[in-house]
Design a protein around this motif. Structure first.
Motif, short mmCIF file in Angstrom:
data_model
loop_
_atom_site.label_atom_id
_atom_site.label_comp_id
_atom_site.label_asym_id
_atom_site.label_seq_id
_atom_site.Cartn_x
_atom_site.Cartn_y
_atom_site.Cartn_z
N PRO A 77 33.19 38.17 79.78
CA PRO A 77 33.41 37.92 78.49
C PRO A 77 34.99 37.30 78.35
O PRO A 77 35.48 36.78 77.57
CB PRO A 77 33.56 39.44 77.71
CG PRO A 77 32.43 39.99 78.57
CD PRO A 77 32.69 39.66 79.83
N ARG A 80 37.74 32.15 80.46
CA ARG A 80 38.29 30.87 79.47
C ARG A 80 38.15 29.63 80.13
O ARG A 80 38.82 28.62 79.59
CB ARG A 80 39.64 31.25 79.08
CG ARG A 80 39.65 32.66 78.03
CD ARG A 80 38.73 32.54 76.78
NE ARG A 80 38.69 33.65 76.23
CZ ARG A 80 37.72 34.71 76.00
NH1 ARG A 80 36.62 34.24 76.79
NH2 ARG A 80 37.68 35.55 75.33
N THR A 103 25.17 38.58 78.01
CA THR A 103 26.86 38.13 78.26
C THR A 103 27.07 36.68 78.58
O THR A 103 28.03 35.83 78.13
CB THR A 103 27.52 39.02 79.45
OG1 THR A 103 27.17 40.61 79.02
CG2 THR A 103 28.93 38.87 79.57
N SER A 107 28.57 33.43 76.27
CA SER A 107 30.13 33.10 76.70
C SER A 107 30.01 31.41 76.63
O SER A 107 29.00 30.61 76.84
CB SER A 107 30.08 33.04 78.34
OG SER A 107 31.27 32.26 78.61
N HIS A 109 31.74 29.66 78.25
CA HIS A 109 32.53 28.92 79.60
C HIS A 109 31.54 29.28 80.87
O HIS A 109 31.99 28.67 81.73
CB HIS A 109 33.81 29.45 79.71
CG HIS A 109 34.71 29.37 78.46
ND1 HIS A 109 35.22 28.26 78.13
CD2 HIS A 109 34.93 30.33 77.52
CE1 HIS A 109 36.16 28.28 77.03
NE2 HIS A 109 35.99 29.35 76.62
N GLY A 173 26.52 29.75 77.09
CA GLY A 173 26.50 30.02 75.74
C GLY A 173 26.27 28.97 74.58
O GLY A 173 26.54 27.79 74.88
#
Length: 182
Positions: A77, A80, A103, A107, A109, A173
């Motif tokens: 999480p 970035r 998870t 995301s 990324h 994500g």
């Protein structure tokens, strides 16, 4: 039996015995550790090895504490930057059923590429079974090219250098363009 043979053949067993005779074994941060060499040599699973040696070496109270800290899923999480995670569903240490799909999907990324087969840390190209697997390197290079192009404003995909590799799924994500096909 296999671990005992590996320790003897690698020359590690005499090092353990000498260290124990010289006043003890020391862990990662110089802390004295108590290793039951006989129990270690009798280990038949990775978990037993981790109990008798690894968790002690790194200063963890339990194997489960060591596994929790060593797992990357808690760090996902916080990613970035574009991250490609490649895994095999038949990985004996991190099987596909244990992967943090929610998870990854949440995301913006992280991209997970999951193959049906590959084991742990190794894939074999059927056309070159005794050579290093180029497809993983090519997939990583393509991902890096696409990430650099995206960051540079081109927002176009890299080439399909991984063609022919059967993937169980690609997931990223929704904020990064939606989940891939599975």
């Amino acid at each position: 039996a296999g671990l005992a043979r590996n320790l003897r053949e690698s020359g590690a067993l005499p090092l353990f015995e000498r260290a124990r005779a010289d006043g003890g074994l020391y862990g990662w941060q110089g802390q004295p550790i108590d290793v039951d060499l006989e129990a270690l040599l009798a280990s038949t699973t990775i978990r037993e090895i981790d109990e008798h040696l690894t968790r002690r070496f790194f200063g963890f109270q339990t194997v489960d504490e060591y596994y929790r800290d060593a797992s990357s899923d808690q760090r996902l999480p916080h990613v970035r930057v574009p991250l490609l995670a490649v895994s095999a569903h038949d990985d004996p240490l991190a099987p596909g059923r244990t992967l943090p799909y929610e998870t990854v999907c949440s995301s913006d990324h992280v991209l997970l590429a999951l193959t049906r087969h590959g084991g742990h840390l190794g894939w074999c190209d059927p056309s070159r079974p005794f050579e290093r697997p180029l497809w993983v390197e090519e997939a990583a290079a393509s991902f890096l090219e696409a990430a650099i192009a995206y960051a540079g404003g081109e927002k176009k995909g890299a080439g399909d250098k991984g063609a022919g590799r059967e993937l169980v799924g690609l997931r990223m994500g929704a904020g990064a363009g939606g989940a891939g096909g599975g």
